[in-house]
Design a protein around this motif. Structure first.
Motif, PDB file in Angstrom:
ATOM      1  N   THR A   5     -11.764   1.656  37.304  1.00  0.00           N
ATOM      2  CA  THR A   5     -11.924   0.978  36.011  1.00  0.00           C
ATOM      3  C   THR A   5     -13.166   1.479  35.292  1.00  0.00           C
ATOM      4  O   THR A   5     -13.165   1.706  34.080  1.00  0.00           O
ATOM      5  N   GLN A   6     -14.246   1.660  36.045  1.00  0.00           N
ATOM      6  CA  GLN A   6     -15.481   2.176  35.460  1.00  0.00           C
ATOM      7  C   GLN A   6     -15.280   3.573  34.907  1.00  0.00           C
ATOM      8  O   GLN A   6     -15.759   3.895  33.814  1.00  0.00           O
ATOM      9  N   ARG A   7     -14.543   4.393  35.651  1.00  0.00           N
ATOM     10  CA  ARG A   7     -14.263   5.763  35.204  1.00  0.00           C
ATOM     11  C   ARG A   7     -13.451   5.750  33.906  1.00  0.00           C
ATOM     12  O   ARG A   7     -13.752   6.495  32.973  1.00  0.00           O
ATOM     13  N   LEU A   8     -12.446   4.901  33.832  1.00  0.00           N
ATOM     14  CA  LEU A   8     -11.647   4.811  32.613  1.00  0.00           C
ATOM     15  C   LEU A   8     -12.502   4.338  31.446  1.00  0.00           C
ATOM     16  O   LEU A   8     -12.422   4.893  30.337  1.00  0.00           O
ATOM     17  N   THR A  11     -14.706   7.228  30.227  1.00  0.00           N
ATOM     18  CA  THR A  11     -13.997   8.263  29.470  1.00  0.00           C
ATOM     19  C   THR A  11     -13.595   7.761  28.084  1.00  0.00           C
ATOM     20  O   THR A  11     -13.624   8.521  27.116  1.00  0.00           O
ATOM     21  N   LEU A  12     -13.232   6.499  27.978  1.00  0.00           N
ATOM     22  CA  LEU A  12     -12.906   5.952  26.658  1.00  0.00           C
ATOM     23  C   LEU A  12     -14.136   5.932  25.758  1.00  0.00           C
ATOM     24  O   LEU A  12     -14.037   6.228  24.556  1.00  0.00           O
ATOM     25  N   LEU A  13     -15.279   5.604  26.312  1.00  0.00           N
ATOM     26  CA  LEU A  13     -16.507   5.595  25.521  1.00  0.00           C
ATOM     27  C   LEU A  13     -16.850   6.988  25.004  1.00  0.00           C
ATOM     28  O   LEU A  13     -17.476   7.122  23.943  1.00  0.00           O
ATOM     29  N   TRP A 253     -10.360  11.837  26.604  1.00  0.00           N
ATOM     30  CA  TRP A 253      -9.318  11.519  25.632  1.00  0.00           C
ATOM     31  C   TRP A 253      -9.692  12.071  24.267  1.00  0.00           C
ATOM     32  O   TRP A 253     -10.838  12.005  23.845  1.00  0.00           O
ATOM     33  N   HIS A 254      -8.699  12.593  23.583  1.00  0.00           N
ATOM     34  CA  HIS A 254      -8.871  13.150  22.237  1.00  0.00           C
ATOM     35  C   HIS A 254      -7.955  12.347  21.318  1.00  0.00           C
ATOM     36  O   HIS A 254      -6.730  12.410  21.447  1.00  0.00           O
ATOM     37  N   LEU A 255      -8.544  11.587  20.416  1.00  0.00           N
ATOM     38  CA  LEU A 255      -7.781  10.653  19.588  1.00  0.00           C
ATOM     39  C   LEU A 255      -7.463  11.270  18.230  1.00  0.00           C
ATOM     40  O   LEU A 255      -8.356  11.540  17.425  1.00  0.00           O
ATOM     41  N   ALA A 271     -10.364  -1.728  23.714  1.00  0.00           N
ATOM     42  CA  ALA A 271      -9.935  -1.301  25.048  1.00  0.00           C
ATOM     43  C   ALA A 271     -11.119  -1.283  26.013  1.00  0.00           C
ATOM     44  O   ALA A 271     -11.011  -1.723  27.165  1.00  0.00           O
ATOM     45  N   VAL A 272     -12.264  -0.793  25.552  1.00  0.00           N
ATOM     46  CA  VAL A 272     -13.472  -0.764  26.378  1.00  0.00           C
ATOM     47  C   VAL A 272     -13.914  -2.174  26.713  1.00  0.00           C
ATOM     48  O   VAL A 272     -14.287  -2.491  27.865  1.00  0.00           O
ATOM     49  N   ALA A 273     -13.857  -3.074  25.730  1.00  0.00           N
ATOM     50  CA  ALA A 273     -14.275  -4.459  25.951  1.00  0.00           C
ATOM     51  C   ALA A 273     -13.376  -5.145  26.981  1.00  0.00           C
ATOM     52  O   ALA A 273     -13.856  -5.896  27.834  1.00  0.00           O
TER      53      ALA A 273
END
Length: 280
Positions: A5-8, A11-13, A253-255, A271-273
């Motif tokens: 979860t921390q890794r995800l 990466t989102l940040l 991730w590339h948005l 999503a991060v929250a």
């Protein structure tokens, strides 16, 4: 919060945001935290100067601006050198090289590989260079051609960004296929942002995502929910287990914002929250 979860969350940040070189894009991107990576696409109609103009405004706003250089829109090495000078002045030391959508090359660069080689011949390679990759069968190119092209470009690049694909299982299989063929570049998986569905369908059809669109319609009934913005939650959920796989695993991730920068940034922040609230 567990390790995955921390890794995800991390990466989102660090998500990259792609914007169009259109009026007001740099101003709309000010909703992003300082230092965020924002890439600027190449427009065959507007030319490479429009891309650099937008990138300069993004850099002035404190963002890590990465211009796309489209091979088919650059006529010669003199123009290429001038564009590289402008890119270097952004301070990001990074460019993203694409073939481009112009129907005919403007000059001596018919594809991304030719441009990559010319950049190195000029001795002007930035510290980081990105290239495109295609997880699913392209409407106009076979799988063998797209993976062969990626393998040829890989020695000249530092990372790849995947084109949109709505099927997480297909993306995971493709990453394994790259490994099997010895293409080990880090991959930033391309995700549609929080985008108006009608716009997303139109763009997807234009760039030939037939197989992926059929998956999207089947899995999400998206055609019956045109008033609800698309969000990439299902893709992120389906791919998060692959974040810790060996190269070329998912580097991030590339948005693709399609000019919906604020809405896409809010989706990322939400999503991060939510991940922050996951119990350890």
């Amino acid at each position: 919060m567990d390790t995955s979860t921390q890794r995800l969350r991390e990466t989102l940040l660090r998500s990259r945001f792609e914007v169009l070189p259109v009026r007001g894009a740099a101003e709309r991107a000010r909703v992003l935290p300082a230092g965020s990576t924002v890439t600027v696409t190449a427009s065959p109609a507007k030319g490479p100067e429009a891309t650099l103009d937008t990138a300069e405004r993004l850099a002035a706003a404190g963002l890590h601006a990465v211009p796309h250089l489209a091979a088919r829109s650059i006529p010669d090495r003199a123009r290429l050198a001038a564009l590289l000078d402008r890119a270097a002045a952004l301070g990001s030391d990074e460019i993203f090289v694409v073939g481009g959508d112009s129907p005919e090359p403007a000059g001596e660069f018919p594809d991304a590989l030719a441009l990559l080689r010319a950049i190195e011949d000029l001795g002007r390679r930035p510290g980081r260079v990105g290239i495109t990759a295609y997880p699913e069968r392209h409407a106009f190119l076979t799988d063998a051609v797209t993976i062969g092209a990626l393998a040829a470009k890989a020695p000249h690049a530092d990372y790849a960004v995947s084109q949109i694909c709505y099927d997480p299982q297909r993306i995971a299989r493709w990453l394994g296929e790259l490994r099997d063929r010895g293409v080990l570049l880090p991959v930033h998986v391309g995700l549609p942002g929080a985008v108006d569905v009608t716009k997303l369908l139109r763009v997807s059809m234009k760039i030939g995502l037939g197989e992926s669109l059929r998956f999207l319609r089947k899995q999400h009934g998206v055609v019956t929910r045109l008033l609800v913005p698309y969000t990439p939650d299902a893709l992120v959920d389906g791919l998060s287990a692959h974040l810790d796989e060996p190269a070329p695993g998912i580097a991030g991730w590339h948005l693709f914002t399609f000019d919906e920068i604020g809405r896409t940034a809010r989706w990322r922040d939400d999503a991060v929250a939510r991940l922050q609230e996951v119990p350890a």
